[in-house]
Motif scaffolding. Structure first.
Motif, PDB file in Angstrom:
ATOM      1  N   HIS A 131      -5.758  -2.249  -5.426  1.00  0.00           N
ATOM      2  CA  HIS A 131      -5.932  -3.710  -5.501  1.00  0.00           C
ATOM      3  C   HIS A 131      -7.354  -4.091  -5.909  1.00  0.00           C
ATOM      4  O   HIS A 131      -7.969  -3.380  -6.663  1.00  0.00           O
ATOM      5  CB  HIS A 131      -5.516  -4.350  -4.171  1.00  0.00           C
ATOM      6  CG  HIS A 131      -4.192  -3.835  -3.701  1.00  0.00           C
ATOM      7  ND1 HIS A 131      -2.997  -4.288  -4.199  1.00  0.00           N
ATOM      8  CD2 HIS A 131      -3.875  -2.838  -2.823  1.00  0.00           C
ATOM      9  CE1 HIS A 131      -1.999  -3.620  -3.631  1.00  0.00           C
ATOM     10  NE2 HIS A 131      -2.514  -2.728  -2.804  1.00  0.00           N
ATOM     11  N   GLU A 149      -6.633  -5.120   2.652  1.00  0.00           N
ATOM     12  CA  GLU A 149      -6.511  -3.713   2.256  1.00  0.00           C
ATOM     13  C   GLU A 149      -7.572  -3.292   1.235  1.00  0.00           C
ATOM     14  O   GLU A 149      -8.161  -2.211   1.358  1.00  0.00           O
ATOM     15  CB  GLU A 149      -5.123  -3.471   1.663  1.00  0.00           C
ATOM     16  CG  GLU A 149      -4.939  -2.058   1.157  1.00  0.00           C
ATOM     17  CD  GLU A 149      -3.651  -1.881   0.377  1.00  0.00           C
ATOM     18  OE1 GLU A 149      -2.869  -2.846   0.308  1.00  0.00           O
ATOM     19  OE2 GLU A 149      -3.425  -0.788  -0.139  1.00  0.00           O
ATOM     20  N   HIS A 234      -4.579   3.775  -0.961  1.00  0.00           N
ATOM     21  CA  HIS A 234      -3.989   2.555  -0.384  1.00  0.00           C
ATOM     22  C   HIS A 234      -3.855   2.684   1.131  1.00  0.00           C
ATOM     23  O   HIS A 234      -3.917   3.774   1.690  1.00  0.00           O
ATOM     24  CB  HIS A 234      -2.603   2.297  -0.993  1.00  0.00           C
ATOM     25  CG  HIS A 234      -2.677   1.801  -2.397  1.00  0.00           C
ATOM     26  ND1 HIS A 234      -2.365   0.508  -2.736  1.00  0.00           N
ATOM     27  CD2 HIS A 234      -3.033   2.428  -3.545  1.00  0.00           C
ATOM     28  CE1 HIS A 234      -2.533   0.357  -4.048  1.00  0.00           C
ATOM     29  NE2 HIS A 234      -2.938   1.506  -4.564  1.00  0.00           N
ATOM     30  N   ASP A 236      -1.168   0.667   2.764  1.00  0.00           N
ATOM     31  CA  ASP A 236      -0.151  -0.367   2.943  1.00  0.00           C
ATOM     32  C   ASP A 236       1.278   0.150   2.855  1.00  0.00           C
ATOM     33  O   ASP A 236       2.113  -0.433   2.196  1.00  0.00           O
ATOM     34  CB  ASP A 236      -0.344  -1.465   1.896  1.00  0.00           C
ATOM     35  CG  ASP A 236      -0.169  -0.931   0.485  1.00  0.00           C
ATOM     36  OD1 ASP A 236      -0.259   0.287   0.298  1.00  0.00           O
ATOM     37  OD2 ASP A 236       0.074  -1.736  -0.419  1.00  0.00           O
TER      38      ASP A 236
HETATM   39 ZN    ZN Z   1      -1.986  -1.221  -1.556  1.00  0.00          ZN
END
Ligand code: ZN
Length: 342
Positions: A131, A149, A234, A236
């Motif tokens: 992201h 995040e 990540h 998530d």
């Molecule tokens: Zn993510």
């Protein structure tokens, strides 16, 4: 006469009582974890961590935090092969290894670093935090703070980058934020100032992901290294409700990507056994059709380090010391993989 006896006994006490135990000790600074404490005393790396744990057994707070009222023993400097190497090299050419390197992206507290050894010389890494820019990724609400995040992934990526550089690697930090360096706090401030190596990150998901994979593929052409790896980090994971371990996804049909994922899993499993004996590690290695994996030319893995929403997982990423541990283990996984590849 009495005065003389007193004088002699003071001398004796001083020479017998103290010098043998004159191990260096210090109080931790506010909010400081073990890794940060050790780094402040120039003791970086897993060996110092293990020695610190041995020397300060029973002195730690809950979850291996440092208690502010305790003076902790600093591990003595080790004569590791790395140190010996450094001395040998510096005897021949003083300027090479004593040189302090600088990366401003790491922020004021971390921008300077030493080269510890050259075990990753010749390796090229593309590090991508998930992201960034207009897209903050997963959100968790913890203690009245809204956590994003992209900020946590970025902090871990920076720590990983610093680690790899300390072992002589070439490192490309694909997603960057000029404002946020490595941060030791619990609650990281949110920003939208991340870029793809200086270029604005588009909001459209397809374009956003293409921008970063294009960037890596372009850099790859310019590199002469036979060992090039990319990692997407990540926090998530969506489908898992209960506490989860780390997920490593590899590129379907790409041997080098699978090997890297396996080396990462083995490294994490061993580290979990060392740090939390008996807990067991259930991290998995699977393939997954993700745009970034499908479109990146160098062998790549996609890692989910934690579930932002999960209460137990939150400990894993909120504490700076734990983010440092995750980064250290990722670096060790890369070292293992690089060795394997030769
Ligand atoms: Zn993510």
């Amino acid at each position: 006469m009495y005065r003389l006896i007193l004088f002699i006994s003071v001398i004796l006490l001083q020479s017998v009582g103290f010098p043998a135990y004159s191990r260096e000790q210090d109080f931790p600074r506010k909010g400081e974890g073990i890794y940060a404490f050790l780094r402040r005393h120039n003791r970086e790396g897993e060996a110092y961590y293990a020695e610190f744990m041995r020397l300060n057994k029973g002195m730690l707070g809950e979850d291996k935090t440092l208690r502010k009222d305790v003076k902790y023993t600093i591990p003595p400097e080790m004569n590791t092969p790395a140190t010996k190497d450094r001395e040998r090299v510096s005897a021949g050419n003083r300027s090479i290894n004593r040189k302090v390197m600088r990366e401003p992206l790491f922020g004021k507290d971390y921008e300077y670093y030493n080269i510890l050894d050259n075990s990753l010389a010749g390796a090229d890494f593309y590090l991508v935090s998930g992201h960034g820019g207009p897209d903050c990724g997963a959100i968790a609400n913890v203690d009245r703070h809204q956590l994003h995040e992209d900020e946590y992934a970025y902090d871990i990526i920076l720590r990983l980058a610093r680690n790899l550089l300390q072992h002589g690697a070439t490192v490309h930090i694909i997603i960057q934020d000029r404002k946020d360096g490595i941060r030791d706090g619990l609650y990281l401030n949110n920003s939208k100032t991340e870029t793809c190596m200086g270029k604005e990150i588009p909001l459209n998901q397809k374009k956003r992901l293409k921008q970063r994979t294009d960037r890596i593929n372009k850099l790859r052409v310019r590199s002469r290294s036979h060992y090039q790896r990319a990692i997407f980090v990540h926090l998530d994971s969506r489908s898992h409700k209960q506490q989860l371990d780390v997920f490593f996804y590899y590129q379907n049909g790409v041997r080098a990507s699978l090997n890297l994922a396996e080396n990462m899993r083995k490294t994490f499993s061993a580290k979990y056994e060392e740090h939390q004996p008996g807990r067991g590690f259930s991290g998995t290695v699977t393939t997954r059709s993700l745009a970034v994996l499908n479109n990146t030319v160098p062998a790549s893995i996609f890692v989910e380090l934690a579930n932002m929403q999960n209460i137990n997982d939150q400990k894993r990423y909120i504490r700076a010391d734990n983010r440092q541990a995750l980064a250290n283990w990722l670096a060790l996984g890369f070292m293992r993989d690089y060795k394997d590849s030769k």
